[in-house]
Motif scaffolding. Structure first.
Motif, PDB file in Angstrom:
ATOM      1  N   THR A   2       0.841  -1.234   0.006  1.00 24.17           N
ATOM      2  CA  THR A   2       0.045  -0.178  -0.034  1.00 24.17           C
ATOM      3  C   THR A   2       0.803   1.286  -0.025  1.00 24.17           C
ATOM      4  O   THR A   2       1.821   1.515   1.123  1.00 24.17           O
ATOM      5  CB  THR A   2      -0.850   0.172   1.214  1.00 24.17           C
ATOM      6  N   LEU A   3       0.558   2.069  -0.798  1.00 28.16           N
ATOM      7  CA  LEU A   3       1.439   3.445  -1.032  1.00 28.16           C
ATOM      8  C   LEU A   3       0.708   4.471  -0.199  1.00 28.16           C
ATOM      9  O   LEU A   3      -0.558   4.170   0.250  1.00 28.16           O
ATOM     10  CB  LEU A   3       1.408   3.843  -2.705  1.00 28.16           C
ATOM     11  N   SER A   4       1.229   5.542   0.321  1.00 33.33           N
ATOM     12  CA  SER A   4       1.007   6.358   1.178  1.00 33.33           C
ATOM     13  C   SER A   4       1.113   7.819   0.695  1.00 33.33           C
ATOM     14  O   SER A   4       2.252   8.307   0.380  1.00 33.33           O
ATOM     15  CB  SER A   4       1.590   6.366   2.441  1.00 33.33           C
ATOM     16  N   VAL A  32      -4.090   2.553  -1.973  1.00 31.48           N
ATOM     17  CA  VAL A  32      -3.190   3.846  -1.514  1.00 31.48           C
ATOM     18  C   VAL A  32      -4.074   4.385  -0.115  1.00 31.48           C
ATOM     19  O   VAL A  32      -5.311   4.328  -0.389  1.00 31.48           O
ATOM     20  CB  VAL A  32      -3.048   4.914  -2.641  1.00 31.48           C
ATOM     21  N   PHE A 190       3.961  12.953  -2.148  1.00 31.54           N
ATOM     22  CA  PHE A 190       4.277  11.403  -2.154  1.00 31.54           C
ATOM     23  C   PHE A 190       5.755  11.280  -2.449  1.00 31.54           C
ATOM     24  O   PHE A 190       6.246  11.620  -3.597  1.00 31.54           O
ATOM     25  CB  PHE A 190       3.489  10.733  -3.492  1.00 31.54           C
ATOM     26  N   MET A 208       2.524   7.552  -9.000  1.00 28.55           N
ATOM     27  CA  MET A 208       2.455   6.589  -8.103  1.00 28.55           C
ATOM     28  C   MET A 208       2.434   4.878  -8.771  1.00 28.55           C
ATOM     29  O   MET A 208       2.939   3.899  -8.356  1.00 28.55           O
ATOM     30  CB  MET A 208       1.358   6.648  -7.165  1.00 28.55           C
ATOM     31  N   LEU A 213       1.830   1.420  -7.944  1.00 30.13           N
ATOM     32  CA  LEU A 213       0.389   1.535  -7.540  1.00 30.13           C
ATOM     33  C   LEU A 213      -0.424   0.585  -8.195  1.00 30.13           C
ATOM     34  O   LEU A 213      -0.358   0.381  -9.455  1.00 30.13           O
ATOM     35  CB  LEU A 213      -0.022   2.773  -7.734  1.00 30.13           C
TER      36      LEU A 213
END
Length: 216
Positions: A2-4, A32, A190, A208, A213
């Motif tokens: 999971t990206l943030s 995300v 990001f 992303m 992503l």
């Protein structure tokens, strides 16, 4: 993985409000997390900002935000009352700011609970979608907060008991916002790269995607 993404957000900014539908769609469609971090608007963060800026600034923002909302089919009207207490003739910003201090501290409390995006989405609609007159009166805010699972009275009581705790959260957000490479809102950050404006979300997604992503 999971990206943030951090989202620096002001309850007074029309573009912050107009970004929310895209942000919620982003979170629903992609793996995300968006960490909404409330900051005070420039009128509070930078004393005298509106006296130094071009006098056409406010009128252009009013025009542009209306057409952005119309183009995106988002219900929109400037909050009544304005979240900032400001003389519209002299542009003098009052020292006492009951509305924006309350809203931003509430956002900071929701941030500490990990639910600031849901809170901002609910409260911003009350302020900006034109459905209520006098958003600060009656139970408008309480009903909006309740739709997102918040007890507004309990939040207000906790903040009144220790306002400095939430001011420290806001101050930390503002420090990180300043360090991000941009000063305006909404700013998405990001991996230390800033993306300013509600019209940069597609570019953010592109970046992303280059970092892995994936869709949900």
């Amino acid at each position: 993985m999971t990206l943030s993404v951090d989202l620096f957000f002001s309850f007074r900014s029309p573009y912050s409000y107009l970004a929310l539908p895209k942000v919620l769609k982003l979170v629903a469609g992609y793996d995300v997390t968006v960490n909404l971090r409330p900051v005070y608007p420039l009128a509070v963060r930078v004393p005298g900002f509106f006296k130094r800026t071009n006098p056409q600034f406010l009128s252009y923002v009013a025009l542009d935000s209306r057409r952005v909302a119309e183009h995106a089919n988002i219900a929109f009207r400037h909050p009544r009352p304005d979240p900032i207490v400001q003389d519209r003739t002299t542009l003098e910003v009052a020292e006492h700011q009951p509305y924006i201090h309350r809203l931003t501290r509430l956002g900071a409390m929701a941030q500490l609970e990990g639910r600031a995006l849901a809170f901002a989405g609910a409260i911003s609609r009350v302020l900006w979608n034109g459905s209520v007159q006098g958003w600060n009166e009656g139970d408008h805010l309480a009903n909006g907060a309740a739709k997102a699972g918040f007890d507004l009275a309990a939040m207000d009581a906790a903040i009144t008991a220790d306002p400095d705790h939430y001011e420290k959260v806001i101050s930390g957000n503002e420090s990180d916002h300043a360090a991000s490479g941009h000063w305006g809102v909404p700013t998405f950050v990001f991996e230390r790269e800033p993306f300013f404006g509600q019209d940069r979300i597609d570019l953010l997604i592109w970046r992303m995607q280059g970092k892995g992503l994936t869709r949900r």
